[in-house]
Design a protein around this motif. Structure first.
Motif, mmCIF file in Angstrom:
data_model
loop_
_atom_site.group_PDB
_atom_site.id
_atom_site.type_symbol
_atom_site.label_atom_id
_atom_site.label_comp_id
_atom_site.label_asym_id
_atom_site.label_seq_id
_atom_site.Cartn_x
_atom_site.Cartn_y
_atom_site.Cartn_z
ATOM 1 N N LEU A 105 1.012 -1.317 -0.014
ATOM 2 C CA LEU A 105 0.059 -0.121 0.000
ATOM 3 C C LEU A 105 0.936 1.287 -0.104
ATOM 4 O O LEU A 105 0.608 2.178 -0.668
ATOM 5 C CB LEU A 105 -0.930 0.122 1.180
ATOM 6 N N GLU A 106 1.744 0.979 0.875
ATOM 7 C CA GLU A 106 2.882 2.421 0.763
ATOM 8 C C GLU A 106 4.230 2.003 1.262
ATOM 9 O O GLU A 106 4.384 0.881 2.009
ATOM 10 C CB GLU A 106 2.561 3.398 1.579
ATOM 11 N N ALA A 107 5.351 2.579 0.889
ATOM 12 C CA ALA A 107 6.829 2.310 1.300
ATOM 13 C C ALA A 107 7.388 3.716 1.745
ATOM 14 O O ALA A 107 7.329 4.677 0.912
ATOM 15 C CB ALA A 107 7.482 1.628 0.575
ATOM 16 N N GLN A 108 7.548 3.985 2.792
ATOM 17 C CA GLN A 108 8.324 5.433 3.390
ATOM 18 C C GLN A 108 9.766 5.009 3.723
ATOM 19 O O GLN A 108 9.966 4.266 4.461
ATOM 20 C CB GLN A 108 7.521 6.088 4.586
ATOM 21 N N HIS A 109 10.676 5.774 3.149
ATOM 22 C CA HIS A 109 12.064 5.663 3.453
ATOM 23 C C HIS A 109 12.457 6.594 4.451
ATOM 24 O O HIS A 109 12.652 7.796 4.326
ATOM 25 C CB HIS A 109 12.735 5.670 1.907
ATOM 26 N N GLY A 110 13.194 6.026 5.542
ATOM 27 C CA GLY A 110 13.674 6.841 6.565
ATOM 28 C C GLY A 110 15.048 6.183 6.992
ATOM 29 O O GLY A 110 15.795 5.870 6.293
ATOM 30 N N GLU A 111 15.108 6.056 8.349
ATOM 31 C CA GLU A 111 16.224 5.127 8.871
ATOM 32 C C GLU A 111 16.011 3.883 8.295
ATOM 33 O O GLU A 111 16.979 3.118 8.338
ATOM 34 C CB GLU A 111 16.229 5.273 10.449
ATOM 35 N N GLY A 112 14.938 3.205 8.216
ATOM 36 C CA GLY A 112 14.658 1.994 7.591
ATOM 37 C C GLY A 112 13.388 2.269 6.525
ATOM 38 O O GLY A 112 13.257 3.159 6.237
ATOM 39 N N VAL A 113 12.972 1.124 5.948
ATOM 40 C CA VAL A 113 11.737 1.133 5.166
ATOM 41 C C VAL A 113 10.453 0.859 5.838
ATOM 42 O O VAL A 113 10.177 -0.066 6.402
ATOM 43 C CB VAL A 113 11.801 0.156 4.129
ATOM 44 N N SER A 114 9.658 1.859 5.790
ATOM 45 C CA SER A 114 8.321 1.287 6.605
ATOM 46 C C SER A 114 7.167 1.181 5.808
ATOM 47 O O SER A 114 6.928 1.959 4.514
ATOM 48 C CB SER A 114 7.676 2.851 7.387
ATOM 49 N N VAL A 115 6.710 -0.019 5.582
ATOM 50 C CA VAL A 115 5.719 -0.721 4.776
ATOM 51 C C VAL A 115 4.407 -0.749 5.296
ATOM 52 O O VAL A 115 4.207 -1.114 6.469
ATOM 53 C CB VAL A 115 6.403 -1.669 4.090
ATOM 54 N N ALA A 116 3.323 -0.652 4.581
ATOM 55 C CA ALA A 116 1.953 -1.065 4.767
ATOM 56 C C ALA A 116 1.649 -1.632 3.625
ATOM 57 O O ALA A 116 1.718 -1.915 2.607
ATOM 58 C CB ALA A 116 0.961 0.203 4.737
ATOM 59 N N LEU A 117 1.209 -3.153 4.074
ATOM 60 C CA LEU A 117 0.693 -4.262 3.431
ATOM 61 C C LEU A 117 -0.780 -4.479 3.508
ATOM 62 O O LEU A 117 -1.145 -4.504 4.704
ATOM 63 C CB LEU A 117 1.652 -5.564 3.583
ATOM 64 N N SER A 118 -1.639 -4.939 2.321
ATOM 65 C CA SER A 118 -2.829 -5.240 2.416
ATOM 66 C C SER A 118 -2.839 -6.590 1.913
ATOM 67 O O SER A 118 -2.224 -7.265 0.962
ATOM 68 C CB SER A 118 -3.728 -4.494 1.740
ATOM 69 N N LEU A 119 -3.680 -7.766 2.465
ATOM 70 C CA LEU A 119 -3.543 -9.047 2.329
ATOM 71 C C LEU A 119 -4.707 -9.944 2.898
ATOM 72 O O LEU A 119 -5.195 -9.527 3.841
ATOM 73 C CB LEU A 119 -2.139 -10.030 2.445
ATOM 74 N N PRO A 120 -4.997 -11.094 2.248
ATOM 75 C CA PRO A 120 -6.122 -12.004 3.002
ATOM 76 C C PRO A 120 -5.688 -12.122 4.180
ATOM 77 O O PRO A 120 -4.600 -12.554 4.544
ATOM 78 C CB PRO A 120 -6.033 -13.183 1.982
ATOM 79 N N GLU A 121 -6.866 -12.398 5.011
ATOM 80 C CA GLU A 121 -6.551 -12.432 6.368
ATOM 81 C C GLU A 121 -6.077 -13.957 6.699
ATOM 82 O O GLU A 121 -5.063 -14.122 7.666
ATOM 83 C CB GLU A 121 -7.826 -12.333 7.314
ATOM 84 N N ALA A 122 -6.644 -14.759 5.882
ATOM 85 C CA ALA A 122 -5.990 -16.158 5.872
ATOM 86 C C ALA A 122 -4.602 -16.197 5.772
ATOM 87 O O ALA A 122 -3.838 -17.362 6.226
ATOM 88 C CB ALA A 122 -6.734 -16.944 5.121
ATOM 89 N N ASN A 123 -3.951 -15.729 5.047
ATOM 90 C CA ASN A 123 -2.513 -15.480 4.562
ATOM 91 C C ASN A 123 -1.400 -14.620 5.802
ATOM 92 O O ASN A 123 -0.245 -14.839 5.589
ATOM 93 C CB ASN A 123 -2.289 -14.833 3.109
ATOM 94 N N ALA A 124 -1.890 -13.940 6.547
ATOM 95 C CA ALA A 124 -1.470 -13.023 7.310
ATOM 96 C C ALA A 124 -0.156 -13.767 8.078
ATOM 97 O O ALA A 124 0.988 -13.042 8.243
ATOM 98 C CB ALA A 124 -2.219 -12.073 8.329
ATOM 99 N N ALA A 125 -0.735 -14.720 8.908
ATOM 100 C CA ALA A 125 -0.020 -15.330 9.985
ATOM 101 C C ALA A 125 1.368 -15.966 9.223
ATOM 102 O O ALA A 125 2.551 -15.653 9.815
ATOM 103 C CB ALA A 125 -0.625 -16.421 10.761
ATOM 104 N N ALA A 126 1.217 -16.323 8.180
ATOM 105 C CA ALA A 126 2.222 -17.209 7.374
ATOM 106 C C ALA A 126 3.217 -15.847 6.745
ATOM 107 O O ALA A 126 4.654 -16.215 6.993
ATOM 108 C CB ALA A 126 2.058 -17.767 6.011
ATOM 109 N N LEU A 127 2.966 -14.757 6.282
ATOM 110 C CA LEU A 127 3.682 -13.841 6.029
ATOM 111 C C LEU A 127 4.380 -13.133 7.104
ATOM 112 O O LEU A 127 5.381 -12.809 6.765
ATOM 113 C CB LEU A 127 2.826 -12.656 5.239
#
Length: 202
Positions: free
Chosen positions: A156-178
């Protein structure tokens, strides 16, 4: 499994001179439903009734719009429930033809208007999505981007600072594995902005 509609579907019935124009369409909630009903009233100024039923966000609503109580909105809602629809608005515009249908006749007319429209519906499964936010080291960014497809996730977004802050959207059923994959690859360097404890595999 709940379903929603890919696109609106329509029907038109003529019963004892009354005209019933049915529509079932995707709808996000009550506010959108009321706006759509207002549009239909404007499009059909001569209509006697604009009845509707809504299933959205786990909530339901039904409106008889002046028809005898329980003869329009609730039967329409039961059709949506029976078809396991979510995020759907059913509307029926009625032009009265001068012949009384009686309570049973009204229930059948409104039920059939919605059921007939749904005969041609393209129904798609509703998949619950979750949003995950984390900060990863720069060295992981390329790996993470490549990993997303395997889990049906999108960035959804990637912000670059000291590290890379990301926001991800995915099916709830796949979240634990990711979450587990990212934690393994990050070796303790991943910072989660949303508590992922409840997503951790047992």
């Amino acid at each position: 499994m709940p379903f929603t509609l890919r696109s609106p579907v329509h029907s038109e019935l003529l019963i004892k001179k009354s005209r019933f124009i049915g529509c079932v369409e995707p709808c996000t909630g009550r506010e959108a439903a009321l706006a759509r009903v207002a549009e239909l009233r404007a499009e059909h100024p001569g209509a006697t009734h604009v009845c509707w039923a809504l299933m959205a966000g786990g909530h339901s609503a039904a409106n008889d719009d002046g028809e005898p109580g329980g003869t329009a909105g609730r039967p329409m809602l039961e059709v949506l429930r029976h078809q396991d629809l979510e995020g759907a608005l059913a509307t029926v515009v009625r032009y009265y033809g001068g012949v009384q249908l009686g309570a049973g006749g009204l229930v059948r007319a409104y039920t059939d208007s919605v059921a007939q429209a749904l005969l041609t519906a393209d129904k798609v499964p509703v998949i619950s999505q979750v949003t995950l936010r984390c900060a990863v080291p720069y060295a992981m960014e390329g790996w993470l981007r490549r990993e997303l497809d395997a889990h049906g996730a999108r960035l959804l977004e990637a912000q670059h600072g000291e590290g890379v802050s990301v926001a991800l959207s995915l099916p709830e059923a796949n979240a634990a594995a990711l979450v587990a994959r990212i934690n393994d690859a990050g070796q303790g360097q991943v910072i989660w902005c949303k508590a992922e404890a409840d997503l951790e595999p047992d």
